[in-house]
Design an enzyme around this catalytic site. Structure first.
Site, PDB file in Angstrom:
ATOM      1  N   SER A 144       0.812  -1.223   0.000  1.00  0.00           N
ATOM      2  CA  SER A 144       0.000   0.000   0.000  1.00  0.00           C
ATOM      3  C   SER A 144       0.843   1.271   0.000  1.00  0.00           C
ATOM      4  O   SER A 144       0.307   2.352  -0.222  1.00  0.00           O
ATOM      5  CB  SER A 144      -0.912   0.014   1.217  1.00  0.00           C
ATOM      6  OG  SER A 144      -1.734  -1.124   1.179  1.00  0.00           O
TER       7      SER A 144
ATOM      8  N   HIS B 160     -15.412  -0.500   3.043  1.00  0.00           N
ATOM      9  CA  HIS B 160     -15.285   0.847   3.570  1.00  0.00           C
ATOM     10  C   HIS B 160     -16.491   1.708   3.255  1.00  0.00           C
ATOM     11  O   HIS B 160     -16.547   2.884   3.603  1.00  0.00           O
ATOM     12  CB  HIS B 160     -14.040   1.533   2.988  1.00  0.00           C
ATOM     13  CG  HIS B 160     -12.742   0.974   3.494  1.00  0.00           C
ATOM     14  ND1 HIS B 160     -12.094  -0.045   2.835  1.00  0.00           N
ATOM     15  CD2 HIS B 160     -11.996   1.261   4.582  1.00  0.00           C
ATOM     16  CE1 HIS B 160     -10.971  -0.333   3.490  1.00  0.00           C
ATOM     17  NE2 HIS B 160     -10.894   0.434   4.564  1.00  0.00           N
TER      18      HIS B 160
ATOM     19  N   CYS C 183      -7.915   1.851   1.370  1.00  0.00           N
ATOM     20  CA  CYS C 183      -8.956   1.019   0.747  1.00  0.00           C
ATOM     21  C   CYS C 183      -8.452   0.420  -0.567  1.00  0.00           C
ATOM     22  O   CYS C 183      -8.096   1.130  -1.499  1.00  0.00           O
ATOM     23  CB  CYS C 183     -10.200   1.874   0.477  1.00  0.00           C
ATOM     24  SG  CYS C 183     -11.469   0.961  -0.421  1.00  0.00           S
TER      25      CYS C 183
END
Lengths: 376, 617
Positions: free
Chosen positions: B326, B371, B384
């Site tokens: 991420s 989410h 996300c």
């Protein structure tokens, strides 16, 4: 062509009656060689730190070389002439093989590893080049035409360049000069010779450009050895001290401090002349040089007595090249010439050059002893 | 015409050649005279000179090796120094019988057969007039033992030498590197004359990269020696010039904090000063003691290091390939903004999974139940996956690839340490060229969240983050800050390589992405909220978790139940202060689990150390 066939008929007729049971040896040349080799062994014992195993290895080499001498001296020069193109061709292929698969030693590719022994094709070329050029030029009347001269030069230049690329500048120069000597002896006009020399002189800058760094360094160091006392200059400085300190009479055998205390590098190989100068003085080296001149002189005499142009050219080239060897080495050790890595013939330790040298003298003996018994 | 030329005039030819033979004989005679004159000059006229050089003064010329430059950190703490030691050395050419000499030495110094064999090998590699180390760092007893027997050993001597020492031990093993004995390969790349008398050369790290600066210039001395070749007095000398001292950007305190914080985990940490590109800390763990390599590491010890499954010799900071996970998302987000595919208000619905149109396969978000509606700020701060699946799908792999290219992904950063790795930023072209396979749309999705083929080194991650922090100014990371010549007080700065501004269309886009990264640290639901607690400034950051192995469609990832080696890598990048960055850090903790849990706390400790804030209890 007709004269060639006539030659061959002659030699066959005379050869049968003359050479059936005789061993072909020239006693004078043999004595000269043996005394030079003897001096060499004596000096080597001193230079090598009185190491007898070194002497034994050198003796084995000399014995091998004498076998080569005997074999060649008993082969008729005409047979050598017949094989000239084949030997040269094979040598050329081996040189290319060395560049492709060669074994590296001390930063240069010179060796071909054949599994059971290692072989330097450049040694073969030392004899193959003069043999071929003599064969080729003597096929037609001398002096050679301009076209044949050019072909002859190509025969010299190609292997020389291949060897220079290994890189082995010393051997390359020797091979080139052995071929050029044949050309010189073939009687080309002085105008051509002078023109050629001028051409070479003007090619020097080009040569400088293609030289390896270490070769340039050696030339520069020669001009000013003190500039590089840790590198190339070290050899020359120590060598000059060794020679100079020998004086007129020398310090005596096994007494030279430069050599015994190992200040002098490569003292049993390329720089062995400095050991002789240190231990035997000016008189000693003078005698040694005279011995060399006598051996070469006998070679020149054999050349002058040879009965065919081929034999004359080949014998002349072998004898003069031998002298070139001596003078290049001595010039290098005394600081007159750059350090190109040429051993002192018959005296320096090691090298396949011993076999090649004595093989060359074998050819000389063959030429002399296979003469037809008729007055020219 | 032909027949006329075929006729050979034997008499004429023989006279022609014989004339030349005589000419050659005359030349030979002349050369003989020249050589004899030369010899007479040397041996008669200059005899006195050479005789005094040779007989009364036995002159030997020896090299004086230069002192290697020292290496300091930014506080002036020494990282590499030279300490005096005694070593036993021999010059093969001066030894009468090598085999028996070595055998006798082996008895005196208690060396085993392997060590003797190693010495013999080194003797064969070197020229016979170069010195060979028999044993380094002799103890006083060994020196005494040898000295008593010294007369048995011509050509062998105890030599006092300065030897490289790394007082910080393993702390800078990968970054500063180490020196080792000059081997055959080294000999080909150095000027051999300048290394006469020098036995060591930089092998890795800064020691290798700045070898030319650190080494110095060799000097030499002419000495008078006695019959055994031992020096009696010096006649003349040219002193060596010491190598330059090096001053690094590295901060030993920060480095120590980073190494401690990483603890027993394997992994890498890179901290940069974004304004100069200076490397403030660079840790790769596990590490090793570089001092072992200086005096020649034993075969056994080396085998342990080499064969360890943790690969301590491997510099993870520069060569470790990790999926960025991420931590790549801010860059992909910026790509989306720049290409106009999304703006900060665009929303994507996250039900916990994403499917490509017309396909059933579900690409899962890390948050099982989703989410909900996600905009850019939320997508980055809560990481996300679905938002970025969708964005990556719209952008396509080639647009992502060429955008990441600007930040140096898939390229060497140009750091001043050798053998940096390139990493891998995938593209359709790349897959076609290397694997001869088509690129699948699904691969774009997982590339968009930093998984799949993406491979990057920690230094790349730090460099890219620094570029982001500097709003597009890209500076090659650099370990060395300045050098100093011996005897001079002023430092000479070492130039940084590239400074360039990235071509961005809208400068606000930087702020949008950086805001979302600030939200990671300071937002209510940010994934690394604990990092920003009680900080006097805003910090921007991004957590990352890189999968080591794939999870099946409906399986749960349960950190406790799987083997340590298969646990996810934890990643974290951050910079502070967010509006005017002075400090950038990239952290990779191998098998550390989640980025927020193991990697982010390390960053907090380092930021506190760097800005001088009281550390947490």
């Amino acid at each position: 062509m007709s004269s060639l066939i006539a030659d061959r008929r002659h030699s066959q007729r005379w050869g049968l009656t003359q050479a059936s049971s005789k061993i072909h040896i020239d006693i004078i040349l043999l004595l000269g060689l043996i005394s030079l080799l003897g001096v060499g062994l004596m000096v080597l014992y001193s230079a090598g730190g009185q190491d007898s195993s070194l002497l034994i290895r050198q003796l084995i080499r000399i014995a091998t070389a004498f076998i080569a001498l005997l074999v060649l001296s008993n082969i008729h020069p005409d047979r050598m002439r017949d094989a000239a193109y084949w030997i040269y061709g094979a040598g050329l292929m081996l040189l290319v093989a060395v560049l492709v698969f060669g074994h590296e030693g001390k930063g240069a590719q010179r060796w071909l590893d054949l599994g059971f022994f290692r072989f330097q094709p450049s040694e073969l070329m030392k004899l193959a080049v003069p043999l071929l050029v003599a064969t080729y030029l003597a096929e037609r009347p001398l002096p050679p035409s301009f076209g044949r001269l050019l072909v002859g030069l190509v025969m010299i230049v190609v292997p020389s360049l291949l060897i220079a690329k290994q890189p082995d500048l010393g051997t390359s120069i020797l091979i080139a000069s052995s071929g050029l000597i044949v050309v010189f002896l073939s009687g080309i006009s002085w105008r051509l010779i002078i023109g050629f020399i001028t051409l070479c002189a003007s090619a020097l800058p080009v040569l400088w450009y293609v030289m390896h760094d270490y070769q340039r360094q050696r030339v520069l160091t020669l001009l000013n050895p003190e500039s590089d006392p840790l590198g190339a200059g070290y050899h020359i400085i120590q060598s000059k001290i060794a020679i100079g300190s020998g004086g007129i009479f020398g310090r005596g055998w096994l007494e030279g401090t430069q050599s015994q205390l190992a200040f002098l590098p490569e003292r049993s190989t390329d720089f062995i002349f400095a050991v002789i100068a240190e231990e035997f003085g000016l008189i000693g080296v003078g005698v040694l040089l005279v011995m060399y001149l006598l051996v070469a002189g006998r070679g020149l005499y054999i050349a002058s007595q040879a009965q065919s142009s081929f034999a004359r050219l080949l014998a002349g080239s072998i004898s003069i090249t031998f002298l070139v060897y001596v003078f290049v080495n001595v010039g290098m050790v005394t600081g007159l010439l750059p350090v190109v890595g040429v051993p002192l013939p018959l005296v320096s330790y090691g090298g396949t050059s011993m076999v090649t040298l004595l093989a060359g003298f074998g050819i000389l003996m063959s030429i002399h002893t296979h003469r037809r018994m008729m007055s020219p | 015409m032909a027949t006329r030329f075929e006729l050979k005039d034997h008499f004429r030819e023989s006279r022609l050649t014989n004339d030349r033979l005589i000419f050659a004989a005359i030349i030979a005679g002349l050369l003989f005279v020249v050589v004899m004159v030369r010899l007479a000059v040397l041996q008669v006229f200059e005899y006195e000179h050479f005789d005094s050089l040779s007989n009364r003064n036995r002159v030997d010329i020896g090299p004086l090796p230069p002192q290697r430059g020292l290496i300091y950190d930014r506080n002036g703490v020494i990282l590499a120094e030279n300490i005096p030691t005694f070593s036993l050395e021999l010059i093969p050419e001066k030894v009468l019988d090598l085999d028996s000499t070595l055998n006798d030495l082996a008895v005196i110094l208690a060396m085993n057969a392997d060590e003797v064999l190693d010495i013999k090998q080194r003797i064969n590699q070197q020229r016979s007039f170069n010195q060979i180390i028999v044993k380094q760092r002799l103890t006083e007893q060994e020196v005494a033992k040898f000295s008593v027997n010294r007369h048995h050993f011509t050509g062998v001597d105890v030599v006092g030498r300065l030897i490289r020492h790394y007082p910080q031990g393993a702390l800078f093993a990968h970054t500063v590197g180490y020196v080792g004995r000059i081997n055959k390969r080294d000999q080909q790349r150095i000027d051999e004359r300048n290394y006469k008398g020098t036995l060591h050369i930089g092998k890795t790290g800064v020691e290798k990269f700045y070898e030319d600066l650190l080494h110095g210039q060799v000097g030499y001395q002419e000495v008078e020696t006695n019959v055994q070749g031992r020096i009696i007095r010096e006649l003349h000398s040219v002193p060596p010039v010491s190598g330059n001292d090096l001053y690094l950007h590295l901060d030993i305190n920060l480095q120590r904090i980073a190494a401690e914080a990483l603890g027993t985990y394997n992994g890498a940490i890179v901290a940069l000063d974004p304004k100069s590109g200076g490397v403030l800390a660079m840790v790769s763990k596990p590490d090793f003691d570089p001092n072992d390599f200086v005096s020649g590491i034993s075969i056994k010890k080396y085998a342990v290091l080499r064969d360890s499954i943790d690969r301590p010799l491997f510099d993870r900071a520069l060569r470790g390939h990790y999926p960025p996970g991420s931590t790549l998302k801010p860059f992909v987000a910026l790509a989306g903004l720049e290409s106009g595919v999304v703006n900060e208000y665009s929303k994507t619905f996250c039900p916990g999974w994403y499917s490509l149109p017309g396909k059933d396969h579900r690409y899962r978000c890390w948050k099982k139940h989703g989410h909900g509606k996600v905009d850019l700020l939320k997508a980055v701060s809560q990481s996300c996956d679905v938002y970025f699946y969708d964005l990556a799908h719209t952008l396509g792999i080639d647009r992502i690839h060429s955008f990441l290219d600007l930040f140096g992904f898939g390229h060497r950063t140009g750091i001043d340490i050798p053998s940096e790795s390139r990493g891998l930023s995938p593209s359709a072209q790349w897959k076609h060229d290397t694997r001869n396979q088509a690129w699948y749309p699904g691969e774009t999705l997982i590339s968009g969240i930093g998984q799949g083929f993406n491979q990057m080194t920690p230094i790349q991650l730090a460099h890219a983050t620094a570029t982001l922090a500097m709003r597009g100014v890209s500076i090659s990371p650099q370990v060395a800050r300045a050098s100093r010549k011996t005897g001079q007080s002023e430092l000479q700065l070492i130039a940084t390589e590239t400074i360039e501004a990235l071509p961005m269309q809208k400068s606000q886009n930087w702020e949008k992405v950086i805001n979302s990264m600030v939200e990671v640290i300071h937002g209510k639901r940010g994934t690394a909220r604990h990092v920003g607690k009680d900080m006097p400034f805003e910090i921007a950051g991004k957590t990352g978790t890189a999968q080591v192995f794939g999870i099946k469609q409906d399986e749960e990832y349960d950190a406790d139940s799987i083997a340590k080696k298969l646990r996810d890598h934890a990643l974290f990048v951050a910079f502070a202060p967010a509006d005017d960055p002075e400090f950038v850090v990239a952290i990779v903790v191998e098998n550390g689990g989640g980025g927020s849990k193991t990697a982010a706390p390390i960053a907090r400790k380092m930021i506190k150390q760097f800005f001088g804030i009281t550390p947490d209890e």
